[in-house]
Design an enzyme around this catalytic site. Structure first.
Site, short mmCIF file in Angstrom:
data_model
loop_
_atom_site.label_atom_id
_atom_site.label_comp_id
_atom_site.label_asym_id
_atom_site.label_seq_id
_atom_site.Cartn_x
_atom_site.Cartn_y
_atom_site.Cartn_z
CG HIS A 249 -46.60 -44.55 -47.95
ND1 HIS A 249 -46.33 -45.86 -48.27
CD2 HIS A 249 -46.90 -44.57 -46.63
CE1 HIS A 249 -46.49 -46.62 -47.21
NE2 HIS A 249 -46.83 -45.86 -46.19
CG ASP B 238 -54.52 -45.85 -45.01
OD1 ASP B 238 -54.82 -46.12 -43.83
OD2 ASP B 238 -53.38 -45.51 -45.35
#
Ligand code: F6R
Length: 243
Positions: free
Chosen positions: A138, A67
């Site tokens: 997450h 990410d």
């Protein structure tokens, strides 16, 4: 799923580095999926030491990071590209042209995500994916949601993630509110997954993710469906696993 309990952060990091090293030794042109954050820093230091000792060669390795914050330039010291360069890539013989991080400066989310999906596809899939675990469950920046997102997508970070990330920024206002992240589908397609978890604050979510119901409300719980997952947790993080 295998769970390895380590005494402390450094032992967890050492074991994780050994797994990654074994992957590279057995397949020198491995595609590694990499993570940022506090959890992998120690493992990266051990990998650097192995490289410096002449035990590891990264010259044929490709890396794909999970990410990147939307809006941050690679030169910004809070960007994940900057993190990867300073914590790992600048200290090993990896070919930087084969290290991929989503383009935080691409303002068009559709293009940024499509481009990164293409990069993952062109690399032929991830051999070993390293993951940290967010306080809310997450993985990458796949936040708790009603459904799993398959491919790379632009995500609005939750308040709890923004708060957790704010520890690295001068002020709360500067913490990015959006990120580009690999999807659950891309993560689940990795051949092997290595999850590292450290500290008592993660004990509850670690238990929920790996022993609770499989639900997008706890994104990491989907890893229960993967057939090659190794979790390395330090004593504090693993504290609730025996209960
Ligand atoms: C980082 C990432 C995140 C972190 C997670 C845990 O690239 O994708 O999912 O792995 O937020 O962060 P730390 O390790 O800082 O507790």
């Amino acid at each position: 799923m295998r769970i390895i309990k380590a005494d402390h952060y450094d032992q967890m990091s050492r074991i994780a580095a050994n797994h990654i090293a074994a992957q590279i030794i057995l397949k020198p042109d491995s595609v590694l999926g990499l993570a940022t954050g506090s959890s992998p820093i120690g493992a990266y230091q051990h990998l650097i030491s192995m490289y410096q000792a002449g035990d590891l060669d990264f010259s044929n390795v490709t890396s794909i990071n999970l990410d990147e914050y939307k809006g941050l330039s690679p030169k910004d010291d809070q960007s994940y590209r900057y993190f990867m360069n300073t914590h790992l890539f600048d200290h090993i013989n990896i070919n930087k042209a084969k290290t991929y991080v989503p383009d935080g400066l691409e303002a068009d989310p559709q293009k940024a995500c499509k481009d990164y999906d293409k990069i993952i596809e062109n690399c032929g899939g991830i051999d070993l994916q390293l993951l940290g675990l967010g306080n809310n469950g997450h993985i990458g920046f796949n936040e708790p949601a009603d459904a799993y997102a398959k491919g790379v997508h632009c995500v609005d970070l939750t308040q709890s993630t923004i708060e957790a990330n704010s520890r690295f920024f001068d002020s709360f206002d500067k913490v990015p509110k959006q990120a580009y992240t690999m999807g659950i589908g891309s993560i689940m397609q990795a051949k092997k997954i290595l999850v590292i978890v450290s500290g008592g604050a993660k004990a509850g979510i670690l238990k929920e993710a790996f022993f609770g119901p499989i639900t997008p409300k706890v994104p990491a719980s989907v890893l229960q469906l993967h057939n090659d997952v190794t979790v390395i947790a330090d004593q504090e993080a693993a504290a609730l696993l025996d209960q």
